[in-house]
Design a protein around this motif. Structure first.
Motif, short mmCIF file in Angstrom:
data_model
loop_
_atom_site.label_atom_id
_atom_site.label_comp_id
_atom_site.label_asym_id
_atom_site.label_seq_id
_atom_site.Cartn_x
_atom_site.Cartn_y
_atom_site.Cartn_z
N ALA A 228 47.47 -68.31 -14.66
CA ALA A 228 46.87 -69.06 -15.52
C ALA A 228 45.36 -68.25 -15.98
O ALA A 228 44.72 -67.53 -15.23
N ALA A 229 45.10 -68.32 -17.14
CA ALA A 229 43.89 -67.76 -17.60
C ALA A 229 42.71 -68.10 -17.01
O ALA A 229 42.55 -69.52 -16.46
N ALA A 230 41.98 -67.34 -16.53
CA ALA A 230 40.76 -67.95 -15.73
C ALA A 230 39.45 -67.76 -16.43
O ALA A 230 39.18 -66.93 -17.22
N ALA A 231 38.60 -68.56 -16.18
CA ALA A 231 37.16 -68.47 -16.92
C ALA A 231 36.13 -68.40 -15.81
O ALA A 231 36.30 -68.78 -14.59
N GLU A 232 34.88 -67.73 -16.08
CA GLU A 232 33.88 -67.92 -15.10
C GLU A 232 32.48 -68.02 -15.66
O GLU A 232 32.31 -68.13 -16.65
N LYS A 233 31.70 -68.79 -14.92
CA LYS A 233 30.48 -69.20 -15.05
C LYS A 233 29.40 -68.83 -13.88
O LYS A 233 29.64 -69.03 -12.66
N LYS A 234 28.45 -68.20 -14.36
CA LYS A 234 27.30 -67.49 -13.67
C LYS A 234 26.20 -68.51 -13.18
O LYS A 234 25.88 -69.38 -14.15
N VAL A 235 25.83 -68.92 -12.14
CA VAL A 235 24.82 -69.71 -11.66
C VAL A 235 23.67 -69.06 -10.76
O VAL A 235 24.14 -68.35 -10.10
N SER A 236 22.55 -69.75 -11.00
CA SER A 236 21.41 -69.29 -10.21
C SER A 236 21.07 -70.61 -9.58
O SER A 236 21.17 -71.65 -10.26
N PHE A 237 20.58 -70.42 -8.25
CA PHE A 237 20.19 -71.77 -7.79
C PHE A 237 18.83 -71.40 -6.89
O PHE A 237 18.74 -70.52 -6.46
N ALA A 238 18.05 -72.54 -6.95
CA ALA A 238 16.84 -72.59 -5.93
C ALA A 238 16.53 -73.92 -5.82
O ALA A 238 15.82 -74.53 -6.89
N PHE A 239 16.67 -74.44 -4.80
CA PHE A 239 16.46 -75.82 -4.44
C PHE A 239 15.96 -76.11 -3.20
O PHE A 239 16.23 -75.41 -2.27
N LYS A 240 15.12 -77.36 -2.80
CA LYS A 240 14.80 -77.75 -1.57
C LYS A 240 15.41 -78.97 -1.19
O LYS A 240 15.76 -79.00 0.12
N TYR A 241 15.96 -79.64 -2.02
CA TYR A 241 16.75 -80.71 -1.60
C TYR A 241 17.98 -80.98 -2.09
O TYR A 241 19.03 -81.14 -1.57
N ARG A 242 18.01 -80.91 -3.58
CA ARG A 242 19.20 -81.46 -4.39
C ARG A 242 18.94 -80.35 -5.79
O ARG A 242 18.02 -80.15 -6.24
N MET A 243 20.43 -80.21 -6.30
CA MET A 243 20.32 -79.37 -7.76
C MET A 243 21.99 -79.72 -8.20
O MET A 243 22.87 -79.45 -7.30
#
Length: 132
Positions: free
Chosen positions: A30-45
């Motif tokens: 199946a055709a695939a897609a990607e999403k780049k994410v950056s995260f920096a959190f102390k409790y929730r994001m």
């Protein structure tokens, strides 16, 4: 002479059969897609949303500041209250991948949470999913 012709015909037929088997045996993913994410959190994001077909969602860590653990919940966005689909405790380790099931087409995002100990979880990841 007849024997040489039979051998040549047999080799040609075997080669054609192998080529056909290789061609037919290749799955069309199946055709695939990607999403780049950056995260920096102390409790929730919450991550940004994406739209996809039903299927597997993967999170591949590409950089981690530390190897802290946290909970990742795949959430389906909808009118009214969003629905949590599947969650796992993850360790942010570069190169590690986790999989989640998205049982229906829709718009999704992740909610990342951890104990509120005042320490950050920081990193980058690539989210892979079936293209809509």
């Amino acid at each position: 002479m007849l024997q040489v012709t039979k051998k040549r015909a047999a080799r040609t037929a075997a080669a054609a059969l192998c080529a056909t088997a290789l061609t037919l045996g290749q799955a069309h993913p199946a055709a695939a897609a990607e999403k780049k994410v950056s995260f920096a959190f102390k409790y929730r994001m919450d991550t940004q949303t994406w739209t996809q077909k039903r299927g597997k969602v993967s999170v591949l860590f590409t950089w981690c500041d530390n190897q802290r653990s946290f909970h990742a919940l795949l959430v389906r966005q909808k009118i009214g209250k969003d629905t949590g689909m599947e969650g796992h405790t993850l360790n942010c380790i570069k190169g590690k991948r986790a999989y989640f099931d998205a049982p229906m087409d829709g718009t999704y995002y992740f909610t990342f949470t951890k104990a509120d100990d005042g320490k950050y979880v920081e990193g980058n990841a690539t989210i892979g999913y079936p293209a809509a």
